[in-house]
Design a protein around this motif. Sequence first.
Motif, PDB file in Angstrom:
ATOM      1  N   UNK A 158       0.822  -1.216   0.000  1.00 52.36           N
ATOM      2  CA  UNK A 158       0.000   0.000   0.000  1.00 52.36           C
ATOM      3  C   UNK A 158       0.862   1.277   0.000  1.00 52.36           C
ATOM      4  N   UNK A 159       1.971   1.256   0.758  1.00 50.00           N
ATOM      5  CA  UNK A 159       2.851   2.431   0.783  1.00 50.00           C
ATOM      6  C   UNK A 159       3.569   2.592  -0.560  1.00 50.00           C
ATOM      7  N   UNK A 160       3.970   1.473  -1.148  1.00 51.49           N
ATOM      8  CA  UNK A 160       4.628   1.533  -2.462  1.00 51.49           C
ATOM      9  C   UNK A 160       3.668   2.137  -3.485  1.00 51.49           C
ATOM     10  N   UNK A 161       2.424   1.697  -3.431  1.00 53.17           N
ATOM     11  CA  UNK A 161       1.433   2.207  -4.402  1.00 53.17           C
ATOM     12  C   UNK A 161       1.161   3.684  -4.182  1.00 53.17           C
ATOM     13  N   UNK A 162       1.301   4.138  -2.927  1.00 57.93           N
ATOM     14  CA  UNK A 162       1.045   5.554  -2.626  1.00 57.93           C
ATOM     15  C   UNK A 162       2.045   6.465  -3.332  1.00 57.93           C
ATOM     16  N   UNK A 163       3.222   5.941  -3.657  1.00 59.55           N
ATOM     17  CA  UNK A 163       4.234   6.787  -4.303  1.00 59.55           C
ATOM     18  C   UNK A 163       3.696   7.428  -5.580  1.00 59.55           C
ATOM     19  N   UNK A 169       9.771  12.283  -7.262  1.00 56.96           N
ATOM     20  CA  UNK A 169      11.030  12.274  -6.520  1.00 56.96           C
ATOM     21  C   UNK A 169      10.898  11.790  -5.086  1.00 56.96           C
ATOM     22  N   UNK A 170       9.668  11.568  -4.606  1.00 57.52           N
ATOM     23  CA  UNK A 170       9.490  11.048  -3.252  1.00 57.52           C
ATOM     24  C   UNK A 170      10.055   9.629  -3.175  1.00 57.52           C
ATOM     25  N   UNK A 171      10.757   9.347  -2.073  1.00 55.66           N
ATOM     26  CA  UNK A 171      11.292   7.995  -1.893  1.00 55.66           C
ATOM     27  C   UNK A 171      10.688   7.350  -0.663  1.00 55.66           C
ATOM     28  N   UNK A 172      10.600   6.028  -0.728  1.00 56.67           N
ATOM     29  CA  UNK A 172      10.033   5.256   0.370  1.00 56.67           C
ATOM     30  C   UNK A 172      11.070   4.284   0.917  1.00 56.67           C
ATOM     31  N   UNK A 181       7.184  -2.713  11.641  1.00 46.77           N
ATOM     32  CA  UNK A 181       7.554  -2.160  10.333  1.00 46.77           C
ATOM     33  C   UNK A 181       6.736  -0.900  10.088  1.00 46.77           C
ATOM     34  N   UNK A 182       7.289   0.024   9.338  1.00 45.20           N
ATOM     35  CA  UNK A 182       6.553   1.239   9.012  1.00 45.20           C
ATOM     36  C   UNK A 182       7.184   1.918   7.803  1.00 45.20           C
ATOM     37  N   UNK A 183       6.383   2.707   7.093  1.00 42.22           N
ATOM     38  CA  UNK A 183       6.933   3.417   5.938  1.00 42.22           C
ATOM     39  C   UNK A 183       7.574   4.740   6.331  1.00 42.22           C
ATOM     40  N   UNK A 184       8.721   5.037   5.714  1.00 41.38           N
ATOM     41  CA  UNK A 184       9.348   6.351   5.841  1.00 41.38           C
ATOM     42  C   UNK A 184       9.313   6.979   4.465  1.00 41.38           C
ATOM     43  N   UNK A 185       8.696   8.136   4.362  1.00 36.19           N
ATOM     44  CA  UNK A 185       8.644   8.815   3.068  1.00 36.19           C
ATOM     45  C   UNK A 185       9.500  10.059   3.141  1.00 36.19           C
ATOM     46  N   UNK A 313      10.369   5.723  26.394  1.00 31.41           N
ATOM     47  CA  UNK A 313       9.921   4.404  25.956  1.00 31.41           C
ATOM     48  C   UNK A 313      10.304   4.195  24.506  1.00 31.41           C
ATOM     49  N   UNK A 314      10.324   2.940  24.106  1.00 23.99           N
ATOM     50  CA  UNK A 314      10.445   2.632  22.683  1.00 23.99           C
ATOM     51  C   UNK A 314       9.031   2.604  22.105  1.00 23.99           C
ATOM     52  N   UNK A 315       8.782   3.420  21.126  1.00 22.69           N
ATOM     53  CA  UNK A 315       7.455   3.431  20.503  1.00 22.69           C
ATOM     54  C   UNK A 315       7.641   3.720  19.018  1.00 22.69           C
ATOM     55  N   UNK A 316       7.687   2.672  18.210  1.00 25.56           N
ATOM     56  CA  UNK A 316       7.933   2.867  16.781  1.00 25.56           C
ATOM     57  C   UNK A 316       6.828   3.710  16.171  1.00 25.56           C
ATOM     58  N   UNK A 317       7.183   4.603  15.272  1.00 25.29           N
ATOM     59  CA  UNK A 317       6.133   5.354  14.577  1.00 25.29           C
ATOM     60  C   UNK A 317       5.324   4.435  13.672  1.00 25.29           C
ATOM     61  N   UNK A 318       4.088   4.855  13.373  1.00 27.37           N
ATOM     62  CA  UNK A 318       3.282   4.107  12.401  1.00 27.37           C
ATOM     63  C   UNK A 318       3.713   4.493  10.991  1.00 27.37           C
ATOM     64  N   UNK A 319       4.289   5.675  10.867  1.00 28.15           N
ATOM     65  CA  UNK A 319       4.814   6.160   9.590  1.00 28.15           C
ATOM     66  C   UNK A 319       5.619   7.417   9.877  1.00 28.15           C
ATOM     67  N   UNK A 320       6.557   7.743   8.987  1.00 28.00           N
ATOM     68  CA  UNK A 320       7.285   9.000   9.089  1.00 28.00           C
ATOM     69  C   UNK A 320       7.176   9.724   7.751  1.00 28.00           C
ATOM     70  N   UNK A 321       6.768  10.980   7.808  1.00 25.08           N
ATOM     71  CA  UNK A 321       6.725  11.797   6.594  1.00 25.08           C
ATOM     72  C   UNK A 321       7.784  12.890   6.729  1.00 25.08           C
ATOM     73  N   UNK A 322       8.903  12.714   6.043  1.00 23.03           N
ATOM     74  CA  UNK A 322       9.961  13.723   6.088  1.00 23.03           C
ATOM     75  C   UNK A 322       9.838  14.617   4.860  1.00 23.03           C
ATOM     76  N   UNK A 323       9.116  15.714   5.037  1.00 22.45           N
ATOM     77  CA  UNK A 323       8.924  16.654   3.937  1.00 22.45           C
ATOM     78  C   UNK A 323      10.050  17.689   3.999  1.00 22.45           C
ATOM     79  N   UNK A 324      11.041  17.566   3.135  1.00 27.25           N
ATOM     80  CA  UNK A 324      12.218  18.441   3.219  1.00 27.25           C
ATOM     81  C   UNK A 324      11.877  19.898   2.901  1.00 27.25           C
ATOM     82  N   UNK A 325      10.723  20.116   2.282  1.00 28.97           N
ATOM     83  CA  UNK A 325      10.242  21.474   2.044  1.00 28.97           C
ATOM     84  C   UNK A 325      10.168  22.258   3.365  1.00 28.97           C
TER      85      UNK A 325
END
Length: 511
Positions: A158-163, A169-172, A181-185, A313-325
């Motif tokens: 689903x994350x791959x398809x979101x690209x 130029x967005x990378x996953x 596991x979680x997506x980093x964009x 605590x350790x708490x993995x993100x569900x997703x990370x959106x790194x918008x360099x803008x």
Amino acid sequence: VPRPAIVFIGFMGAGKSTALAAARSAGLETVEIDDLMERELGMPIKAAFERFGEEGFREREAEVVGGLLDRADGGAIALGGGSVLSPRIRAALGRHTVVWLQVPAKEAWRRIAHSNRPLATSAEDVTRLLETRLPLYEELADAVVPPGDRAIVERALPSIRALAELPQGTKLLWASSASGEYPILVGRGLLGAGWWPLDSRRFCVSDSNVVGRFGSAIGADGTVEISPGETEKNLTTLEEVISSLANLGMRRDDHLVALGGGVVGDVAGFAAHVYQRGVPVVQVPTTVVAQVDSAYGGKTGVDVLANKNYAGAYHLPAAVLSDVETLSTLPRTELAAGFVEVIKTGLLAGGRLWERVIEAADLEGADWPEIVWECARYKCEVVAADERDDGLRQVLNLGHTVGHAIEGATLYSAYRHGEAVGLGLLAALRLSDASDLREAVAEILDRQGLPTRIELGREVDTEVLLAVLQADKKRTAAGVGFVLLSEPGAPRTGQLVPDDEVRAAVEELYG
Ligand SMILES: NC(=O)c1ccc[n+]([C@@H]2O[C@H](COP(=O)([O-])OP(=O)(O)OC[C@H]3O[C@@H](n4cnc5c(N)ncnc54)[C@H](O)[C@@H]3O)[C@@H](O)[C@H]2O)c1
């Protein structure tokens, strides 16, 4: 306009056929290049290699696969391991979503040793061949999926398809470690793209410098605003955040969004961990520190008086959106302070990233998407190997032992986190007996206007600093373990250093 296809690339044995099966069950039309080539040539690939030689086979492959990629309209395609050697094929990949399935050489050999692939000759040959292909996979990938079980692509799909819906130029990066596991964009303009990784209602935590700039792009059902700065990273703020979320009516089936720098990420991540015993958090980092480092890997927490990150605590993100803008509104001083984490990562990773650090001149004009991407990949590789900080992950603390002590000894008032870590790097390199490298790093810090010594008006009491250092979280019964490093790319963890050497390395900072 034909739609992009999802194209799986990777070495022999990386799981491209399994990935294709996942795409097929998700309803995509699929083509496996090895099958296609065998049909085209009317013989098994191994026989074609023998008949035409590798070069002859590759020419034919370039024609067939290049044409297929040009015509492709959606769907999923699995390339052969060596397809990427052809410039014709590489050019045709341009408009598609290219997914690199990673596999360690050892595992690849285990999977292919008894197959009849023409290049599966020996473990050594496979290792060498994989090495030569890595830069090509690296360069082509829009998405990177690390080694995992058979269903990893199914989960990442689903994350791959979101690209396809996200800016060009967005990378996953599909991050994977022991507890999840979680997506980093990583990309420019992610926040304005109208896409969000989770469906549930979202509540945002941000600080007052950030919320006005980017808050509306989150589209949250409620927002909690904290004051900016490290001095706010404490249990009082945590309590305020939790009670505000309760007042806003946030429920367990909602999720939290941490919009801001490392302080917001650490506080909101910790709040997400404990709010009603745990809700998902999407990290939306807006500083260099947060985009190259703190948003990934799941460490969250707050300071307790002078003791940095003592509750957490350790708490993995569900997703990370790194918008360099978002980095474009960052004051130059923050850009520079954040660059220290890039220097740290460059020292740890060595190679290309260290080259980048040495060459970096004008930070405003730096290639941030690439820098953020490379740092995120390095950090996630380390976390994948050791999520809970029992071994390898400790390398990430390079420069942080003295850095944290400087922050704590001044109650977070004199130096930004990055600035303190910069000084900590200098101390760590002294303790590593790496004078030349220490010089080189001092020069890089100086070029970016960062402190290379404890400055007048920003003094730190040495005795207090050393006392805080002794209370470092990484301390075991044997003493405080330092991360030392004599050359880029070769860190050593858990190094016990005699007290007088530590004192000397710290005193040198007053030089
Ligand atoms: N959890 C981890 O793994 C980890 C790793 C590294 C650092 N950290 C923590 O991160 C913290 C440091 O993070 P930081 O350097 O991002 O500090 P920060 O969160 O305090 O942000 C720095 C300043 O920039 C402002 N700001 C943020 N985004 C902005 C934007 N886009 N435009 C303009 N201003 C903006 C903030 O309001 C703040 O004043 C420290 O507490 C450190 O311990 C945590």
